[in-house]
Design a protein around this motif. Structure first.
Motif, PDB file in Angstrom:
ATOM      1  N   ALA A 405       0.825  -1.214   0.000  1.00 20.74           N
ATOM      2  CA  ALA A 405       0.000   0.000   0.000  1.00 20.74           C
ATOM      3  C   ALA A 405       0.857   1.259   0.000  1.00 20.74           C
ATOM      4  N   VAL A 406       0.420   2.271  -0.745  1.00 22.60           N
ATOM      5  CA  VAL A 406       1.089   3.571  -0.807  1.00 22.60           C
ATOM      6  C   VAL A 406       0.020   4.657  -0.659  1.00 22.60           C
ATOM      7  N   GLY A 407       0.274   5.632   0.210  1.00 23.55           N
ATOM      8  CA  GLY A 407      -0.623   6.777   0.328  1.00 23.55           C
ATOM      9  C   GLY A 407      -1.794   6.563   1.244  1.00 23.55           C
ATOM     10  N   ALA A 408      -1.703   5.588   2.137  1.00 24.76           N
ATOM     11  CA  ALA A 408      -2.820   5.330   3.043  1.00 24.76           C
ATOM     12  C   ALA A 408      -3.013   6.481   4.010  1.00 24.76           C
ATOM     13  N   CYS A 409      -4.259   6.771   4.323  1.00 28.63           N
ATOM     14  CA  CYS A 409      -4.594   7.824   5.276  1.00 28.63           C
ATOM     15  C   CYS A 409      -5.277   7.205   6.482  1.00 28.63           C
ATOM     16  N   VAL A 410      -5.063   7.782   7.636  1.00 26.74           N
ATOM     17  CA  VAL A 410      -5.571   7.224   8.883  1.00 26.74           C
ATOM     18  C   VAL A 410      -6.644   8.137   9.460  1.00 26.74           C
ATOM     19  N   GLY A 411      -7.767   7.539   9.850  1.00 25.56           N
ATOM     20  CA  GLY A 411      -8.784   8.283  10.591  1.00 25.56           C
ATOM     21  C   GLY A 411      -9.633   9.209   9.761  1.00 25.56           C
TER      22      GLY A 411
END
Length: 525
Positions: A405-411
């Motif tokens: 995965a690349v560029g994952a965002c949290v929350g």
């Protein structure tokens, strides 16, 4: 007595005759006393016998023939006047002592340009002689901006002069015209087009600037991307040049699609690997790094047209980014489908669902402000607020994070787990997706259903899940993902008129789903 009477009568008659004679002498002297021997008339005046007497006798007349005298031309003429049974010689002089008349006409010039002739500063010239000359008292300065009085001398050939005060305004114009209506253009070979349509120019002083089109380097019969220049010139000589891109597309049909597919195949030669997942990642990185965001889709109505524009111009909106990726994925034999933002609050956004390792993943090459690089192999919970969608319309996505995965965002993601699935829509979407591309330079070592080692990178070292992205900005910039503008609401000119199922065929993509709402903040659509 008779003799005395006769004497008295004779004496009386003599007295009467003497009285009459004396009267005639006095009348003649009076007439001669009223006579004016030298008369001067103004040019254009009428010649009458009264002009030659203080009080003209009733029998006074002009004996000379005056029909040949032009009273508009000064000159001296000997004449004969008769009155009281006698004739007298007189002299008539016609002269011009009246100055010409004129009305001032203010003029304006641009600084440093030629000053108009003196005649331009006056109008309605009039003189009795009919011959008027015009000149400057002092030639005004053409290099000093502002408005000044200009004295114009109007004079005739007889020395009569009149000063007329006019004005000259010297304009210091250093600003070129503004060209309106120019935009990037695309047209298919053989189509009729008008490069001047909608093009106008406005200027701060010139009410009608000249507009020229420089299409010298454009070949309207050859597929490609060219630079077209609009040039506007005002009266002061200021020039504005505005360049746009002219994309010449192939005619509609398979010939065009084949041309685009060959372009994609040529790109894949340099980026395709033996690993399907790494090939997909290379495709998204290639598109991201080799394009610059532009809010227009340049009239593209199919993925092939959009990919052609992206491949040839290196610019485009999110639909062009997604189409470039999709055509490359199709040709590389990797399944994918378009996915669109939902709900739309400002403008739409396109990205792709890509099938890798037997599962569907979110992937996007479009740059976003505050988000470096691509979005690759993300699950729903790793999406940011710019990638909201309707999960009921698409097949089930992977729920397990990928090590690639690349560029994952949290929350930031929504919880889509409770959204019911529209089985018909999903079935239609899955039915539209093929798995075979035409580019077969290499075979993949990892099958579509086999789970690839997510920890393996190009150098064999583990990478883990990329969770560094905290997308807070807007998508609009360049290949490095640092754009600043907001996503622009698609217009009917920018999106196709057909609204098909939101999935696309790998080998024969359907037209773009129409975006009719105004969409979201930070995306690049």
């Amino acid at each position: 007595m008779l003799k005395r009477a006769a004497l008295l009568i004779g004496t009386g008659c003599a007295c009467c005759l003497a009285i009459v004679a004396a009267g005639l002498i006095l009348s003649d002297r009076a007439a001669r006393g009223n006579l004016i021997n030298e008369v001067r008339l103004e040019t254009g005046s009428e010649i009458t016998v009264e002009s030659f007497f203080e009080a003209a006798p009733e029998d006074a007349a002009i004996v000379s023939d005056i029909s040949g005298i032009d009273t508009m031309v000064p000159g001296t003429y000997p004449l004969v006047i008769s009155y009281g049974g006698r004739e007298e010689d007189v002299t008539l002089t016609i002269s011009d002592t009246t100055a010409p008349e004129a009305v001032a006409v203010p003029q304006s010039i641009y600084i440093g340009t030629d000053i108009p002739e003196a005649e331009a500063f006056v109008t309605d010239l009039y003189d009795l002689s009919g011959n008027v000359n015009v000149d400057f008292e002092t030639v005004p300065d053409k290099f000093s901006a502002g408005t000044v009085d200009v004295t114009i001398k109007v004079f005739d050939s007889y020395g009569n002069t009149n000063d007329v005060i006019s004005q000259l305004t010297v304009i210091d114009d250093q600003t070129g015209p503004e060209i309106l209506g120019a935009k990037d253009l695309s047209y298919k070979v053989g189509e009729e087009f008008d490069l001047e349509e909608g093009i106008t120019a406005v200027d701060d002083y010139d009410t009608d600037p000249e507009i020229y089109i420089n299409a010298y380097n454009c070949n309207f019969n050859k597929i490609g991307v060219y630079t077209l220049a609009y040039i506007a010139v005002d009266d002061a000589g200021n020039t504005t040049r505005l360049e746009v891109k002219l994309t010449v597309l192939p005619p509609e049909g398979e010939e065009f699609n084949d041309y685009v597919y060959q372009m994609a195949d040529d790109i894949l030669v340099g980026i395709k690997t033996k690993k399907k997942t790494k090939t997909a990642k290379a495709i998204f990185e290639y598109v991201h790094d080799n394009m610059t965001y532009d809010s227009s889709n340049f009239g593209a109505s199919t993925p092939e047209e959009a990919a052609f524009i992206g491949f040839t111009t290196g610019t485009g909106n999110c639909y062009i980014y997604a189409s470039c990726c999709k055509i490359l994925l199709d040709r590389a034999g990797i399944s994918s489908m378009f996915i669109t933002r939902y709900p739309i609050t400002t403008s739409g956004h396109f990205w792709l669902l890509v099938r890798l390792n037997g599962k569907w993943w979110h992937c996007d090459a479009t740059p976003f402000m505050g988000h470096e690089g691509i979005y690759f192999m993300l699950i729903d919970s790793q999406l940011d607020q710019y990638h909201e969608f309707d999960p009921s319309k698409y097949p089930a996505r992977s729920t397990t994070p990928s090590g690639m995965a690349v560029g994952a965002c949290v929350g930031q993601a929504k919880d889509y787990s409770a959204v019911p699935v529209d089985e018909a829509a999903v079935a239609a979407a899955e039915g539209e997706v093929d798995t075979g591309g035409a580019f077969v330079a290499t075979e993949y070592e990892d099958g579509d259903g086999a789970e690839e080692d997510d920890e393996e990178d190009e150098d064999g070292t583990g990478t883990g899940t990329d969770t560094t992205g905290t997308d807070t900005g807007t998508d609009s910039g360049s290949g490095n993902g640092t754009g600043t503008g907001e996503e622009v609401t698609p217009t009917p000119a920018d999106t196709p008129a057909v609204t098909p199922d939101p999935t696309e065929s790998e080998t024969t993509p359907e037209p773009v789903p129409e975006q009719t709402s105004s969409g979201e903040d930070g995306a690049a659509a």
